[in-house]
Design a protein around this motif. Structure first.
Motif, short mmCIF file in Angstrom:
data_model
loop_
_atom_site.label_atom_id
_atom_site.label_comp_id
_atom_site.label_asym_id
_atom_site.label_seq_id
_atom_site.Cartn_x
_atom_site.Cartn_y
_atom_site.Cartn_z
N LYS A 6 0.83 -1.21 0.00
CA LYS A 6 0.00 0.00 0.00
C LYS A 6 0.86 1.26 0.00
O LYS A 6 0.50 2.27 -0.59
N GLN A 7 2.01 1.20 0.66
CA GLN A 7 2.85 2.38 0.83
C GLN A 7 3.60 2.77 -0.45
O GLN A 7 3.82 3.95 -0.68
N ILE A 8 3.99 1.82 -1.26
CA ILE A 8 4.78 2.11 -2.46
C ILE A 8 4.00 2.98 -3.45
O ILE A 8 4.52 4.01 -3.90
N PRO A 9 2.74 2.65 -3.80
CA PRO A 9 2.00 3.55 -4.71
C PRO A 9 1.79 4.95 -4.11
O PRO A 9 1.82 5.95 -4.83
N ILE A 10 1.59 5.03 -2.80
CA ILE A 10 1.42 6.33 -2.14
C ILE A 10 2.71 7.13 -2.25
O ILE A 10 2.69 8.34 -2.54
N ALA A 11 3.85 6.47 -2.06
CA ALA A 11 5.15 7.16 -2.18
C ALA A 11 5.37 7.68 -3.60
O ALA A 11 5.85 8.80 -3.79
N GLN A 72 -1.36 8.62 7.62
CA GLN A 72 -0.32 7.95 6.85
C GLN A 72 0.94 7.74 7.68
O GLN A 72 1.84 7.00 7.29
N CYS A 73 1.01 8.41 8.83
CA CYS A 73 2.19 8.32 9.71
C CYS A 73 2.07 7.14 10.67
O CYS A 73 0.97 6.71 11.01
N PRO A 74 3.20 6.66 11.18
CA PRO A 74 3.15 5.62 12.21
C PRO A 74 2.43 6.17 13.44
O PRO A 74 2.45 7.38 13.70
N GLU A 80 -0.54 9.25 19.08
CA GLU A 80 -1.21 8.10 19.71
C GLU A 80 -0.18 7.29 20.48
O GLU A 80 1.00 7.35 20.23
N SER A 81 -0.65 6.52 21.39
CA SER A 81 0.26 5.66 22.18
C SER A 81 0.19 4.23 21.71
O SER A 81 -0.69 3.78 21.14
#
Length: 81
Positions: A6-11, A72-74, A80-81
């Motif tokens: 999922k992350q590669i197309p977003i990048a 999109q961030c960790p 968040e915890s």
């Protein structure tokens, strides 16, 4: 689908947006939603993108909200915890 798939197309999307003069951490979909009232081209682009992602209701608006909420961030970077 794995997170990496999922992350590669977003990048790639973010890279193209950056090459076109946009912010490095924003997708073209998010920009199209944010600028939809700034001219016919942005409104048309938003409609075209939403049509491409026909299985997702209001894709561009969802992309904008995701960027705004930093989804999109960790989790550690979202406060968040």
């Amino acid at each position: 689908m794995s997170r990496q798939c999922k992350q590669i197309p977003i990048a790639i999307d973010q890279l193209v947006n950056t090459i076109c003069g946009g912010w490095a951490d924003e997708t073209i979909s998010s920009v199209a939603w944010r600028k939809r009232h700034e001219g016919k081209r942005w409104a048309l682009l938003r409609k075209m993108i939403d049509s491409l992602f026909f299985w997702q209701e209001n894709h561009c608006e969802s992309a904008y909200q995701s960027e705004k909420n930093r989804l999109q961030c960790p989790p550690e970077l979202r406060g968040e915890s």
